[in-house]
Design an enzyme around this catalytic site. Structure first.
Site, PDB file in Angstrom:
ATOM      1  N   ARG A 229     -26.489 -26.009   4.001  1.00  0.00           N
ATOM      2  CA  ARG A 229     -27.818 -26.424   4.654  1.00  0.00           C
ATOM      3  C   ARG A 229     -28.571 -25.127   4.774  1.00  0.00           C
ATOM      4  NH1 ARG A 229     -27.984 -30.946   3.420  1.00  0.00           N
ATOM      5  NH2 ARG A 229     -29.510 -31.696   4.936  1.00  0.00           N
ATOM      6  N   HIS A 277     -32.754 -27.853  -4.363  1.00  0.00           N
ATOM      7  CA  HIS A 277     -31.792 -28.630  -3.510  1.00  0.00           C
ATOM      8  C   HIS A 277     -31.311 -29.565  -4.441  1.00  0.00           C
ATOM      9  CE1 HIS A 277     -30.900 -30.004   0.704  1.00  0.00           C
ATOM     10  NE2 HIS A 277     -30.059 -30.642   0.253  1.00  0.00           N
TER      11      HIS A 277
END
Length: 314
Positions: A229, A277
């Protein structure tokens, strides 16, 4: 029974068509265009939807996160007090292990240096250590971390992992808790972060942490890889470490702000690999089947699997 798809940045139609096939007796609704009466909705499939969308549904039975993380849900004010289900899917797990292995190999086999030589038209071989002499360490040994560790073991790397609680994985040296973190870092040449984002892990990878990585490794200096993350890394600290030699290089798939702002200095660093991502993209077909199987089993009296412990955040 109504099911709501509440996703931001994705096309809900890709999910709706597949869910309708797997759940023909459930009404599929999509935010923001076709919510209807929120009181009819029993299940929600969510990814970064506004907090008020889920809080407006008084009769929810479960919320399914459509990505690997759940922090986007747990941070919401007024989140309904119902089970939150993580995606644990072989397709997503395999994609993550592929990306981690790719990035580890890229730094191990000195691809960035060779790419720079190619741009300059330079033909020169670089000294190459064997994989068994390179120590990879994984922060986080959940489903994604454990599978990534196993793949790296098969590739011949010296693999260790660190987690909050004790773990056992064949071929992997496992460390646990704050008391063993320093020993884990001190033996690590390539650090891979796959920790979930919780209050304890926010800003976890900072300058002080990467400064504790091994300085005597076969690569000359340590490398940092993050597919966990973005909130777990302090990007100003990474920038400092990548420019002063504390880190030799990095591969970053997640960021504090996404998309990564055009003005970020990270874009211009030649020792950094940036991906948007995509390390473990959520496949609508595989995850729709997973969610449908869970819902049907739950309605037949079974228990939901892979539910989140809200106290720990994963």
């Amino acid at each position: 029974m109504s099911l709501l798809i509440a996703v931001k940045g994705w096309n809900p139609a890709a999910w709706a068509s597949r869910l309708a096939r797997h759940l023909p007796h459930h009404e599929i609704r999509s935010w923001p265009d076709a919510i209807g009466d929120p009181a009819d909705i029993r299940y929600a499939l969510a990814w970064k939807a506004p907090a008020e969308v889920l809080s407006a549904c008084p009769n929810l039975k479960a919320i399914f996160s459509l990505g690997a993380g759940v922090d986007h849900l747990l941070a919401q004010p007024g989140l309904p007090d119902v089970p939150v289900v993580r995606v644990v899917d072989p397709d997503l797990t395999a994609r993550m292990a592929e990306w981690v292995a790719l990035q580890v190999l890229l730094h191990h086999r000195q691809h960035l240096a060779y790419a720079a030589q190619q741009r300059e038209g330079v033909w020169r071989d670089l000294e190459q250590p064997a994989a068994r002499h390179v120590r990879v360490g994984l922060l986080g040994l959940g489903v994604l971390g454990a599978e990534s560790a196993k793949v790296l073991v098969r590739l011949g790397f010296d693999v260790a992992g660190w987690a909050r609680g004790s773990k056992q994985i064949d071929g992997v040296t496992c460390y646990a808790g704050e008391g063993e973190l320093d020993a884990f870092l001190a033996r690590t040449d390539i650090l891979v972060n796959l920790l979930p984002l919780t209050p304890e892990t926010r800003g976890f990878v900072d300058y002080a942490l990467v400064s504790r990585l091994a300085r005597d490794g076969a690569l000359g200096a340590p490398v940092f890889i993050n597919a966990g993350r973005g909130g777990s890394q302090v990007e100003a600290d990474l920038l400092r470490a990548l420019t002063d030699g504390t880190l030799k290089g990095a591969s970053l798939d997640v960021f504090e702000t996404e998309p990564l702002p055009a003005g970020s200095p990270l874009w211009k660093l030649e020792n950094v690999v940036i991906t948007p991502h995509v390390a473990a993209d959520s496949d609508p077909e595989a995850i729709s089947a997973y969610v449908a199987e869970q819902i049907l089993a739950f309605e037949a009296g079974g228990a939901l699997r892979n539910t989140v412990d809200r106290a720990t955040g994963y």
